[in-house]
Design an enzyme around this catalytic site. Structure first.
Site, PDB file in Angstrom:
ATOM      1  CG  ASN A   1      -7.702  -2.688   4.348  1.00 20.27           C
ATOM      2  OD1 ASN A   1      -7.272  -1.511   4.451  1.00 20.27           O
ATOM      3  ND2 ASN A   1      -7.429  -3.467   5.092  1.00 20.27           N
TER       4      ASN A   1
ATOM      5  NE  ARG B   1       0.823   2.891   5.613  1.00 24.03           N
ATOM      6  CZ  ARG B   1       0.219   2.375   6.654  1.00 24.03           C
ATOM      7  NH1 ARG B   1       0.421   3.139   7.826  1.00 24.03           N
ATOM      8  NH2 ARG B   1      -0.582   1.635   6.723  1.00 24.03           N
ATOM      9  N   GLY B   2      -1.721   4.828   4.573  1.00 20.78           N
ATOM     10  CA  GLY B   2      -2.818   5.059   5.449  1.00 20.78           C
ATOM     11  C   GLY B   2      -3.950   6.006   4.946  1.00 20.78           C
ATOM     12  CB  ALA B   3      -7.356   5.754   3.887  1.00 20.04           C
TER      13      ALA B   3
ATOM     14  CD  GLN C   1       2.196  -1.555   3.813  1.00 13.67           C
ATOM     15  OE1 GLN C   1       2.682  -2.777   3.756  1.00 13.67           O
ATOM     16  NE2 GLN C   1       2.051  -0.760   2.928  1.00 13.67           N
TER      17      GLN C   1
ATOM     18  CG  ASP D   1      -6.810   2.088   1.769  1.00  9.87           C
ATOM     19  OD1 ASP D   1      -6.783   1.018   2.463  1.00  9.87           O
ATOM     20  OD2 ASP D   1      -6.006   3.004   1.529  1.00  9.87           O
TER      21      ASP D   1
END
Ligand code: MRU
Length: 355
Positions: free
Chosen positions: A256, A51-53, A205, A246
């Site tokens: 985001n 995960r994470g853009a 997160q 994001d």
């Protein structure tokens, strides 16, 4: 002593598969997940194992290389191999809607596949070419994050206290990090940085990942419930809020992790600079305004239960947008590989129209 090499091996290609560091298992366990087919990889992205853009973009690049590898194994001819890659592009695009890096990587790799095929590549040639391009995307992400980190580090005082939200670290990227990249680069420049990390409801997160990676890298990190951010900002100890993104629209509106927008309002209220750190792959000049950004809605059960335990009474509904949009007017500056971009953003962000 770090549990992993740094930059972190968040997503890698190994022999015939995509291997992701399974972030659902952190902080308890450092475990890796083998993705042998597209279904495995799409499921890993949906459940936030990766995960994470920027990390999703890197994973998608390797995903198209995986589709071509499976075409080689199935002995598909060149047109069918290309069709399989383009089908995989559609499957990966359907995993998560908000992070533009996913679509940026799929467009780049998809166009590369079409070019390779037009040049006569068979399935094996397609695989080799896509794997090389996916590795370039990965290497470029680390290079962009290092560059933006250096630009952002210059904004921090020699002894800095930073508040961040969610995880925009090595774990969310090709390995180095955006918001946390600024913090890593500040230390590399000889500065001392102390970090406060919002826990980031509902999937934590901040508490699980940001606190884990910063502690792993030897930083002093303090977790807070994001509801405590207002008091923290009012106390005057925070020099800057730094988050990732994001998707950044042409006017500076920024999607985001949900909770970023209230943090930006609080930073504004308390005169604390609010910086958004992101590589070029996160800027979306084709989206004019934040209201045009699709916000992912996730399972309400993520809000009403945690780790199998109910946190709300049975039968109660929940609203679970994964992201929110911070108006560009609340952003002090964007930190990217081109440097620090300040308002007016409809002018300064045009640097990305020509990339
Ligand atoms: O739902 P997630 O964990 O993928 O959300 C991640 C974030 O919102 C990050 O802040 C963003 O992707 C930037 S990562 C460098």
């Amino acid at each position: 002593m770090s549990a992993l090499p740094f930059p972190f091996p968040v997503v890698t290609w190994q022999e015939d598969r995509v291997v992701v560091l399974d972030q659902t298992r952190l902080p308890g366990e450092v475990a890796f997940l083998d993705c042998l087919n597209l279904e495995d990889l799409c499921a890993a992205i949906r459940r936030l194992s990766v995960r994470g853009a920027p990390a999703i973009g890197v994973a998608a690049g390797y995903g198209l290389a995986l589709a071509a590898k499976l075409a080689v194994d199935a002995r598909l001819d060149a047109p069918l191999a290309l069709a399989a890659v383009l089908r995989a592009r559609g499957e990966l695009a359907a995993t998560r809607p908000t992070a533009v890096n996913l679509f940026w990587a799929l467009d780049r790799l998809g166009a590369h596949a079409v070019r390779l095929s037009a040049d006569g590549a068979d399935a094996a040639g397609l695989h080799a070419g896509l794997l090389a391009e996916a590795r370039r995307v990965h290497d470029e992400d680390i290079a962009m994050c290092r560059a933006l980190g250096r630009a952002g580090a210059a904004l921090l005082p020699d002894c800095a206290t930073v508040l961040t939200h969610c995880n925009a670290g090595g774990l969310a990227t090709g390995g180095y990090g955006t918001a946390l990249g600024v913090i890593y680069a500040a230390r590399e420049a000889g500065k001392v940085v102390r970090v406060f990390a919002d826990e980031t409801r509902p999937l934590l997160q901040g508490a699980r990942l940001t606190a884990w990676e910063l502690a792993d890298q030897g930083f002093e990190v303090t977790v807070l419930c994001e509801g405590a951010a207002g008091s923290l900002l009012r106390s005057g100890v925070i020099d800057a809020v730094v988050t990732g993104a994001d998707r950044i629209a042409a006017n500076g509106d920024t999607a985001n992790k949900v909770g970023t927008y209230p943090l930006a309002v609080l930073a504004d209220r308390h005169d604390v600079p609010f910086y958004v750190a992101a590589p070029g792959s996160t800027f979306d000049p084709a989206t004019a305004h934040g209201r045009d950004i699709v916000i992912e809605q996730r399972d309400p059960a993520e809000v009403t239960a945690f780790a199998g335990l109910a946190t709300a009474p049975a039968g109660v509904g929940a609203w679970n947008p994964a992201f929110d949009v911070t108006p560009g007017e609340l952003v002090t500056a964007f930190i990217c590989e081109h440097g620090v971009l300040r308002p007016p953003f409809d002018q300064s962000l045009t640097v990305f129209r020509f990339d």
